[in-house]
Write a protein that holds these residues in place. Structure first.
Motif: not given
Lengths: 322, 316
Positions: B175-196
């Protein structure tokens, strides 16, 4: 009842400069078991007429008039209703067998798809029927070929698959838009022969669109000549081919290469080009290229002139060629 | 199909060996003493000599290269100069963060981009389409580190929903580990998602204009059925290509994002190793990253063959 009755069909395409009327006031009828050939140059509105009948005009295009299939106006039908008719009672085959089949699906599944959709067959039964159809259209080892992908077949074989696909649900009306134009001459003859046999077997009506007068003459009961979006002449094949009442029809025949003609004879081309739909002259659309044009042709569109009871041409001066 | 896989696998191996050779030559053979680089110019000659011996620099280059390659197979990559732990252990620890992060980012980016692209294509030249295109433009323009900071500002500082950075470790529970990864994953994913999303839109539009879609419609399929059964699989080929390319950008982006969020991942490790001149670690991670990219390309090639039967018998 007449199977297909098209009345006053007018098709407009959207363009930046406003709607473009690519088919104007086309009317014709097609009886069961009959073949109607539509001939004309590129841009004469043949394909648009076909797409309007099956309800697959490009986005934004509008069709006015009536397209009656067994008394039901297809232009007024809902999209849902059209989906139930397409592939079931009306089917269509296209010019390009190379691109008209989906490259990522096996041909058996592509033929079976319509059967599953309209006949409610399960996949196994639909594939068994697809194998029978492929066999009927002359594909060797049809059962094994079900698993082939389109790229593994030749152009002629692909067009046979397209025909099998179109015939799957035994439609009342088959529309064939230049079915042989992309094929080798020898394959063309085979496909025409196949279509002719299938019409007899299946008892369907065929609307054959082609710019090839020889192909149409071989298979059609009636012929309709289109020019610049309008019907120029219409009649029984034999009469029309013999009489050639409209000067445009005469021009089309005159432009055919003649095997018996003297070597070195120039082909008689029709001077000029088809006017664009947005640059149609007043009066008869053909007057600019017509050897018989008189002042009246430039002013008022000609009325229908009957040559025989079922043979008419839209011309002030219809008459036999030569 | 098996032949196709074997051929691709052979290409994969050759590429990997070539990549490792380039890294090795750049780091160890070209002029410049790794020991001097690591210890600095002020180092005592005896210390340098000891390090050279420890690094095996006294042995000939080909022998060192083969030993190093063998290390990737056995898992023995030597000791890190700065961390004083086996490099393989170090990398495994860090990979436990970067791996899930990259995976989450690519899953998230795909989950956002494909429906958006489909939505835009279905509403071609209408408001929904324009909205997706605008989002795509924005995504192209916004750098992911800035977007990461923005996320921290909103979701950590203002709303207090998610941690602003750091990583509690997997041993503290998922749980806590996943929570720590949410914001970084979103930050990485959104710009990529825009292009994709833009790529997906145009791929779907292209496929929709194909003749076989008209055939499908002439069969009586509804617009929607034709889209699902005939358009999507054909449109996936360019989409998968871009996803493969994006994975490399994702790894590069992870280096930046892990620094923004203080995540002790592979990206942060390579960043620190470079600044601390820990050449052993740098060398191994670079080969690992190159290997990952090559492997992703291999997977993309396999996906092509799965999607398009024409490519299965492709001879190269």
């Amino acid at each position: 009842m007449t199977l297909l009755a098209v009345e006053g069909l007018t098709i407009s395409l959207p363009t930046p400069g406003g709607p473009l009327r690519v088919v104007r006031d086309a009317s014709f009828a097609l009886e069961r078991r009959q073949t109607l050939g539509i001939v004309g140059e590129s841009g004469s509105g043949k394909s648009m007429t076909a797409l309007a009948i099956i309800g697959l005009l490009p986005a934004g295009a509008t069709a006015a008039g009536r397209v009656m299939l067994d008394g039901e106006d297809l232009l007024m039908a809902s999209e849902e209703r059209l989906c139930a008719l397409r592939g079931n009672r009306i089917a269509m085959i296209f010019q390009e067998p190379m691109t008209s089949l989906n490259p990522v699906h096996r041909v058996g599944d592509q033929v079976a798809e319509g059967l599953i959709l309209h006949r409610g067959l399960d996949r196994a039964a639909a594939l068994a029927e697809a194998a029978r159809l492929l066999d009927r259209v002359g594909i060797a080892q049809a059962g094994a070929r079900l698993r082939a992908y389109p790229h593994e077949l030749s152009g002629g074989q692909r067009q046979r698959v397209m025909i099998a696909l179109a015939l799957a649900c035994r439609p009342d009306l088959l529309i064939a838009d230049e079915p042989t134009s992309a094929l080798d001459v020898t394959v063309q003859a085979q496909i025409i022969e196949l279509l002719r046999g299938l019409i007899d077997d299946f008892g369907m009506a065929l609307l054959l669109i082609s710019h090839d007068l020889a192909v149409v003459g071989e298979i059609a009961d009636r012929v309709m000549v289109m020019y610049a979006g309008a019907v120029a002449e219409e009649g029984p094949t034999a009469a029309l081919y013999a009489v050639r009442a409209h000067p445009y029809t005469q021009g089309l025949f005159g432009a055919l290469p003649d095997r018996l003609a003297r070597k070195g004879r120039r082909l008689a081309a029709i001077p000029g080009t088809v006017p664009l739909a947005n640059e149609l002259p007043p009066g008869c659309p053909f007057h600019g290229r017509c050897p018989k044009a008189a002042p009246i042709c430039r002013e008022t569109p000609p009325p229908w002139a009957s040559h025989a009871a079922d043979h008419r041409a839209r011309c002030y001066f219809p008459g036999a060629a030569r | 199909m098996i032949q196709f896989c074997l051929r691709r696998l052979a290409t994969l191996c050759v590429t990997l060996i070539a990549a490792s050779a380039v890294v090795f030559v750049v780091m160890e053979v070209l002029p410049g003493d790794p020991a001097v680089v690591m210890l600095g110019t002020e180092a005592q000659p005896e210390t340098l000599a000891a390090l050279r011996k420890q690094l095996g620099l006294d042995r000939p280059a080909p022998e060192r290269y083969v030993t190093w390659l063998a290390g990737f197979v056995t898992g023995d990559l030597g000791l890190s100069q700065t961390y004083r732990v086996p490099v393989s252990e170090l990398i495994a620890d860090r990979l436990a963060i970067t791996g899930p992060l990259a995976l989450a980012a690519i899953v998230l980016s795909t989950a956002i981009a494909l429906p958006l692209g489909l939505f835009a294509a279905a509403r071609h030249r209408r408001l929904g389409d324009a909205g997706v295109m605008a989002f795509g433009q924005l995504g192209l323009a916004v750098p992911n580190f800035w977007f990461g900071l923005l996320l921290v500002l909103v979701f950590s500082i203002s709303l207090g929903w998610l941690p602003a950075g750091g990583f509690p470790g997997w041993q503290g529970g998922i749980g806590p580990a996943m929570r720590a990864l949410i914001l970084p994953a979103v930050a990485l994913a959104l710009p990529q998602a825009a292009i994709l999303a833009r790529v997906a839109r145009s791929a779907i539009l292209d496929a929709m204009a194909e003749d076989y879609v008209r055939t499908a419609r002439a069969k009586g399929l509804t617009r929607r059925a034709a889209l699902w059964r005939h358009v999507l699989r054909n449109a996936m080929i360019p989409i998968v290509t871009i996803m493969g390319l994006q994975f490399s950008f994702l790894l590069a982006g992870a280096i930046i994002i892990e620094n923004v969020f203080y995540l002790p991942g592979l990206g942060r490790l390579v960043f620190q190793a470079i600044s601390q001149r820990d050449l052993i670690v740098v060398k191994d991670i670079v080969v690992l990253l190159a290997g990952t990219v090559v492997f992703i390309n291999f997977v993309v090639d396999l996906l092509y063959a799965v999607l398009d039967p024409r490519l299965r018998s492709f001879r190269t």
